[in-house]
Design a protein around this motif. Structure first.
Motif, PDB file in Angstrom:
ATOM      1  N   UNK A  66       0.845  -1.196   0.000  1.00 30.61           N
ATOM      2  CA  UNK A  66       0.000   0.000   0.000  1.00 30.61           C
ATOM      3  C   UNK A  66       0.882   1.248   0.000  1.00 30.61           C
ATOM      4  N   UNK A  67       1.961   1.221   0.791  1.00 30.78           N
ATOM      5  CA  UNK A  67       2.879   2.361   0.813  1.00 30.78           C
ATOM      6  C   UNK A  67       3.459   2.601  -0.577  1.00 30.78           C
ATOM      7  N   UNK A  68       3.865   1.539  -1.245  1.00 28.97           N
ATOM      8  CA  UNK A  68       4.416   1.661  -2.594  1.00 28.97           C
ATOM      9  C   UNK A  68       3.379   2.261  -3.545  1.00 28.97           C
ATOM     10  N   UNK A  69       2.176   1.751  -3.480  1.00 28.44           N
ATOM     11  CA  UNK A  69       1.109   2.247  -4.357  1.00 28.44           C
ATOM     12  C   UNK A  69       0.843   3.723  -4.104  1.00 28.44           C
ATOM     13  N   UNK A  70       0.834   4.136  -2.857  1.00 27.55           N
ATOM     14  CA  UNK A  70       0.586   5.543  -2.528  1.00 27.55           C
ATOM     15  C   UNK A  70       1.738   6.434  -2.995  1.00 27.55           C
ATOM     16  N   UNK A  71       2.950   5.960  -2.822  1.00 23.91           N
ATOM     17  CA  UNK A  71       4.102   6.759  -3.257  1.00 23.91           C
ATOM     18  C   UNK A  71       4.105   6.964  -4.768  1.00 23.91           C
ATOM     19  N   UNK A  72       3.718   5.931  -5.497  1.00 22.16           N
ATOM     20  CA  UNK A  72       3.760   6.045  -6.955  1.00 22.16           C
ATOM     21  C   UNK A  72       2.529   6.744  -7.515  1.00 22.16           C
ATOM     22  N   UNK A  73       1.346   6.437  -6.981  1.00 18.96           N
ATOM     23  CA  UNK A  73       0.137   7.026  -7.573  1.00 18.96           C
ATOM     24  C   UNK A  73      -0.216   8.387  -6.989  1.00 18.96           C
TER      25      UNK A  73
END
Length: 126
Positions: A65-72
């Motif tokens: 989720x952290x990765x998704x938030x950082x990228x999107x």
């Protein structure tokens, strides 16, 4: 840039952390509320004593989720997001050094609801 270079990150931390700690200590000494919250993205166990914290909480998120938030949401490239996540303490290690873990895998309203519950529990024990 520093998240790709451990030496550069160490140098940056050595330059900034002392000043940041002094500012946090000054702000805490001026605080007058019933509760004071300090956001420390790089919290370590020694911060509890250094700042005189009575209780510490961690707002944690699943790494995917952290990765998704950082990228999107923040627009980071995948490599940059992974570099940032790689230098942070993992959730299990962080959970061991705090008093309470609050999960932030849902919506902002979910997070606020979890914080409301945690604050109610805190106030009920005081």
């Amino acid at each position: 840039m520093v998240f790709h270079d451990a030496s550069a990150l160490r140098r940056l931390n050595n330059i900034t952390h002392g000043y940041i700690a002094a500012e946090i200590a000054a702000e805490l000494s001026d605080a007058t509320g019933l509760a004071v919250f300090v956001a420390l993205p790089l919290y370590r166990s020694e911060h509890r004593e250094a700042f005189g914290f009575d209780e510490t909480w961690a707002i944690q998120v699943d790494p995917t989720v952290a990765f998704q938030r950082l990228t999107s949401l923040r627009g980071l490239e995948a490599e940059d997001a992974l570099s940032r996540l790689a230098v942070q303490m993992d959730n299990d290690s962080r959970a061991v050094i705090v008093d309470r873990v609050i999960w932030n895998d849902g919506t902002i309203d979910d997070l606020y609801g979890s914080l409301d519950v945690a604050l109610e529990e805190l106030l009920a024990h005081d």
